[in-house]
Design an enzyme around this catalytic site. Structure first.
Site, PDB file in Angstrom:
ATOM      1  N   PRO A 131      34.292  -9.252 -46.689  1.00 32.91           N
ATOM      2  CA  PRO A 131      32.987  -9.252 -46.008  1.00 32.91           C
ATOM      3  C   PRO A 131      33.155  -9.674 -44.556  1.00 32.91           C
ATOM      4  O   PRO A 131      33.368 -10.834 -44.238  1.00 32.91           O
ATOM      5  CB  PRO A 131      32.173 -10.281 -46.802  1.00 32.91           C
ATOM      6  CG  PRO A 131      33.189 -11.167 -47.446  1.00 32.91           C
ATOM      7  CD  PRO A 131      34.410 -10.334 -47.679  1.00 32.91           C
ATOM      8  N   ASP A 173      36.823 -12.987 -42.031  1.00 35.22           N
ATOM      9  CA  ASP A 173      36.521 -12.810 -43.451  1.00 35.22           C
ATOM     10  C   ASP A 173      35.617 -13.966 -43.877  1.00 35.22           C
ATOM     11  O   ASP A 173      36.053 -15.122 -43.936  1.00 35.22           O
ATOM     12  CB  ASP A 173      37.831 -12.810 -44.255  1.00 35.22           C
ATOM     13  CG  ASP A 173      37.621 -12.509 -45.732  1.00 35.22           C
ATOM     14  OD1 ASP A 173      36.481 -12.652 -46.216  1.00 35.22           O
ATOM     15  OD2 ASP A 173      38.608 -12.147 -46.400  1.00 35.22           O
ATOM     16  N   HIS A 174      34.369 -13.637 -44.195  1.00 32.31           N
ATOM     17  CA  HIS A 174      33.386 -14.681 -44.488  1.00 32.31           C
ATOM     18  C   HIS A 174      33.634 -15.348 -45.843  1.00 32.31           C
ATOM     19  O   HIS A 174      33.006 -16.362 -46.150  1.00 32.31           O
ATOM     20  CB  HIS A 174      31.963 -14.107 -44.430  1.00 32.31           C
ATOM     21  CG  HIS A 174      30.982 -15.024 -43.767  1.00 32.31           C
ATOM     22  ND1 HIS A 174      31.002 -16.387 -43.922  1.00 32.31           N
ATOM     23  CD2 HIS A 174      29.949 -14.765 -42.905  1.00 32.31           C
ATOM     24  CE1 HIS A 174      30.020 -16.935 -43.233  1.00 32.31           C
ATOM     25  NE2 HIS A 174      29.376 -15.966 -42.591  1.00 32.31           N
ATOM     26  N   ARG A 175      34.543 -14.803 -46.638  1.00 28.97           N
ATOM     27  CA  ARG A 175      34.916 -15.497 -47.873  1.00 28.97           C
ATOM     28  C   ARG A 175      35.737 -16.739 -47.572  1.00 28.97           C
ATOM     29  O   ARG A 175      35.701 -17.728 -48.319  1.00 28.97           O
ATOM     30  CB  ARG A 175      35.745 -14.570 -48.777  1.00 28.97           C
ATOM     31  CG  ARG A 175      35.036 -13.334 -49.270  1.00 28.97           C
ATOM     32  CD  ARG A 175      35.985 -12.426 -50.023  1.00 28.97           C
ATOM     33  NE  ARG A 175      37.105 -11.997 -49.179  1.00 28.97           N
ATOM     34  CZ  ARG A 175      38.098 -11.209 -49.615  1.00 28.97           C
ATOM     35  NH1 ARG A 175      38.117 -10.806 -50.875  1.00 28.97           N
ATOM     36  NH2 ARG A 175      39.057 -10.834 -48.784  1.00 28.97           N
ATOM     37  N   VAL A 184      36.192 -18.089 -44.096  1.00 21.37           N
ATOM     38  CA  VAL A 184      35.749 -18.823 -42.915  1.00 21.37           C
ATOM     39  C   VAL A 184      34.224 -18.880 -42.871  1.00 21.37           C
ATOM     40  O   VAL A 184      33.551 -17.853 -43.011  1.00 21.37           O
ATOM     41  CB  VAL A 184      36.273 -18.146 -41.630  1.00 21.37           C
ATOM     42  CG1 VAL A 184      35.831 -18.924 -40.400  1.00 21.37           C
ATOM     43  CG2 VAL A 184      37.792 -18.044 -41.672  1.00 21.37           C
TER      44      VAL A 184
END
Length: 431
Positions: free
Chosen positions: A225, A401-403, A405
């Site tokens: 994501p 990567d929002h998973r 960070v």
């Protein structure tokens, strides 16, 4: 009669297949140890394959232009000695070979690593090597070495020749046909793309590298994501610092610029924000924080996008870091990067500013959590010391990567880079 089959070896990290560009041998021909038998194209390079066996070619298992998976049969040899070798030729090596990152590996029973063979090694030296390695080339236009030499000898840029061989392979007759054209001698290095006529459609075969890049980008875009943050900063003081550095003796032979200064800041600041120098491990349900910053630098080449890597960039001062970046960019543009130089990145930088672009949303390279895009440096009206002034500015874009960070970490990282670029004197505070 003893037959041995040479299977396509593992030619690099993560490479699962190669396309046979052209064969250097034919059925019934006697092949000596280390003789180049074929050119194949991987997702990263054009590779000349040396033969690990000596013998007579019984069968070629793939046609030119065919994509072959790693481990599949390429050539079957009859290992009985040819008549001219009856006086005592070097025996063909035996034992199963273990695929390695580059090269075939030593026979399983030996336990020894193969010695590397340079690209320009003499044939006599090559004959002494029992464990040959592929020779890596990156060519603008796909053709054989004799054809490339023939073109060079006649002042023809090989990229200007339209190939009529399998899948665009440039043949000798293609160069000869160009030489027969009246304008060829006067302008041999003109555009490699033939002029469109009458609005006709063109079909361009997707290269192995372009196909692999597309697959990686789709996988990254639809797996991780993505989130992107933008920050426009006044970099006037950074440019002034770069001008001063260029006057110093240490930098007389090294091109230091805005990109290399940004690379230094990024590689140092990632030590304070290890989440951005990490990888999401779906299989093991873990986040892997890398112990070193292996900094990728996106390079636009005639073969497509390349991302060579500076290993352990966090330990390099500005001068050696800039020198290595300059070398990798030059190798990327000339097509001489090796698979090892294109592997192992943990964070990347892409400079879209060189194309006159202010900003963009970069896509993460697979296996990485962050990528920073540098926009063009250009003058803008800017508030400076309470007044409106014309200042040099740049827009930074950080995709992550929002998973792995959170927005807070990404914002602090981007703000830290921006603060130091605005005032290099703040470097000790942030890094």
């Amino acid at each position: 009669m003893t037959a041995q089959t040479f299977n396509l070896p593992d030619l690099g990290e993560g490479l699962t297949e190669s396309e046979v560009l052209n064969w250097k041998i034919k059925v019934g021909e006697h092949v000596s140890l280390n003789q180049i038998i074929a050119e194949v194209e991987t997702a990263k390079a054009v590779v000349e394959l040396p033969s690990p066996f000596a013998g007579i070619v019984q069968k070629l298992h793939a046609d030119e232009g065919q994509v072959v998976p790693v481990g599949a049969a390429l050539v079957t040899f009859d290992n009985d000695k040819a008549p001219e070798d009856a006086g005592g030729d070097t025996p063909a090596p035996t034992g199963e070979r273990t695929p390695t990152l580059v090269g075939y590996g030593a026979p399983a029973a030996s336990g020894k690593r193969p010695a590397r063979r340079g690209r320009s090694a003499a044939p006599a030296a090559a004959e002494q090597s029992a464990t040959p390695e592929p020779v890596v080339h990156h060519e603008v236009a796909r053709s054989t070495p004799p054809v490339r030499k023939f073109a060079r000898d006649h002042g023809i840029e090989i990229s200007s020749v339209v190939g009529t061989g399998p899948h665009g392979l440039v043949l000798r007759r293609d160069v000869e046909a160009l030489l027969r054209q009246p304008a060829a001698a006067a302008a041999p290095a003109q555009s490699s793309v033939p002029a469109a006529s009458g609005g006709q459609d063109r079909r361009i075969k997707i290269s192995a590298m372009r196909r692999a890049t597309a697959k990686a980008m789709v996988q990254s875009a639809f797996t991780a994501p993505h989130a992107t943050e933008f920050l426009t900063v006044d970099v006037t003081k950074s440019l002034e610092l770069i001008d001063k550095l260029r006057q110093r003796r240490e930098f007389r032979d090294t091109k230091v610029n805005f990109t290399s200064l940004s690379a230094l800041l990024v590689s140092r600041l990632l030590l304070k924000f290890p989440a951005l120098n990490s990888r999401w491990d779906e299989v093991n349900d873990e986040i892997i924080q890398f112990g070193a910053v292996n900094l990728g630098m996106a390079v636009a080449s005639d073969r497509g996008l390349l991302v060579p890597v500076v290993k352990e960039a966090q330990n390099k001062a500005l001068e050696p870091l800039a020198a290595e970046l300059n070398q990798l960019v030059a190798l990327g543009r000339s097509g001489d990067l090796t698979p090892a130089q294109l592997s192992g990145g943990t964070f990347s930088i892409t400079n879209v500013g060189v194309f006159g672009v202010d900003a963009g949303t970069p896509i993460l390279p697979p296996g990485q959590t962050g990528i920073l895009a540098l926009g063009q440096v250009k003058p803008r009206p800017w508030e400076y010391q309470g007044e409106l002034a014309l200042r040099s500015t740049c827009t930074l874009a950080l995709s992550f990567d929002h998973r792995v960070v959170d927005g807070k970490e990404a914002s602090e990282f981007l703000a830290g880079i921006g603060a130091v670029l605005e005032d290099p004197g703040m470097m000790n505070f942030f890094i």
